[in-house]
Enzyme design. Sequence first.
Site, PDB file in Angstrom:
ATOM      1  N   GLY A  24       8.543   3.720   5.763  1.00  0.00           N
ATOM      2  CA  GLY A  24       7.448   4.574   5.063  1.00  0.00           C
ATOM      3  C   GLY A  24       8.094   4.846   3.676  1.00  0.00           C
ATOM      4  O   GLY A  24       8.948   3.803   3.008  1.00  0.00           O
ATOM      5  N   LYS A  30      15.201  12.054   5.718  1.00  0.00           N
ATOM      6  CA  LYS A  30      16.149  12.474   4.896  1.00  0.00           C
ATOM      7  C   LYS A  30      16.093  13.788   4.146  1.00  0.00           C
ATOM      8  O   LYS A  30      16.785  14.693   3.972  1.00  0.00           O
ATOM      9  CB  LYS A  30      16.494  11.253   3.832  1.00  0.00           C
ATOM     10  CG  LYS A  30      17.089   9.993   4.274  1.00  0.00           C
ATOM     11  CD  LYS A  30      17.662   9.091   3.385  1.00  0.00           C
ATOM     12  CE  LYS A  30      18.368   7.884   4.036  1.00  0.00           C
ATOM     13  NZ  LYS A  30      17.121   7.086   4.665  1.00  0.00           N
ATOM     14  N   THR A  36      10.181  10.484  11.060  1.00  0.00           N
ATOM     15  CA  THR A  36       8.889  10.086  11.226  1.00  0.00           C
ATOM     16  C   THR A  36       8.841   8.639  11.442  1.00  0.00           C
ATOM     17  O   THR A  36       9.407   7.707  10.680  1.00  0.00           O
ATOM     18  CB  THR A  36       7.887  10.477   9.973  1.00  0.00           C
ATOM     19  OG1 THR A  36       8.427   9.913   8.822  1.00  0.00           O
ATOM     20  CG2 THR A  36       7.803  12.058   9.927  1.00  0.00           C
ATOM     21  N   GLU A  95       1.777   9.379   9.456  1.00  0.00           N
ATOM     22  CA  GLU A  95       3.175   9.394   9.793  1.00  0.00           C
ATOM     23  C   GLU A  95       3.340  10.190  11.013  1.00  0.00           C
ATOM     24  O   GLU A  95       2.632  11.530  10.838  1.00  0.00           O
ATOM     25  CB  GLU A  95       3.702  10.102   8.487  1.00  0.00           C
ATOM     26  CG  GLU A  95       4.162   9.425   7.224  1.00  0.00           C
ATOM     27  CD  GLU A  95       4.908  10.104   6.169  1.00  0.00           C
ATOM     28  OE1 GLU A  95       6.098  10.250   6.313  1.00  0.00           O
ATOM     29  OE2 GLU A  95       4.317  10.763   5.465  1.00  0.00           O
TER      30      GLU A  95
END
Length: 164
Positions: A24, A30, A36, A95
């Site tokens: 993604g 982060k 996710t 997500e």
Amino acid sequence: AAMAVERVVKHVGPFRFFGKVVTGFKRGSKQLGWPTANLDPAAFEHALDTSEEGVYVGWAMIQDSRLPEKAQHVHKAVLSIGWNPYYQNKQRTVEAYICHDFEGADFYDAQMKLLICTFLRPQANFNSLDALKEAITGDVEFGQKVLDQPDMVKLKSDPFFAST
């Protein structure tokens, strides 16, 4: 002041998706502190046309023999479904934050089964990263409680997860 986030419990579907975990934005873990898993858009492209964008909850299972056995069980998931500005808004993303400690293991390219059963809130624009983090924390806490309801727990053993 914290932005008030209105949440509802609106049962949907359930929608069942099966596809690959793709890379993604890499901002989930982060910047936000939430790992996710992004579902390959090919898995839901046509199914989600009519669904409202927003935050949903459901159950997720990662099928990856590289992971410890426990990590491959069905886990609670809090999902964000919406347009992805990275693709000039031409592509939606799903997500999933999977409520399990994967101990830093990544599972790109693994197969993910996703059962989406409840809508919590529409997508919102937050004026800061902290406000967004706060909302996600609230979503995860609220969403996990929703999934503890007996009719939701039943879906954890949906035949969909048993089929190969």
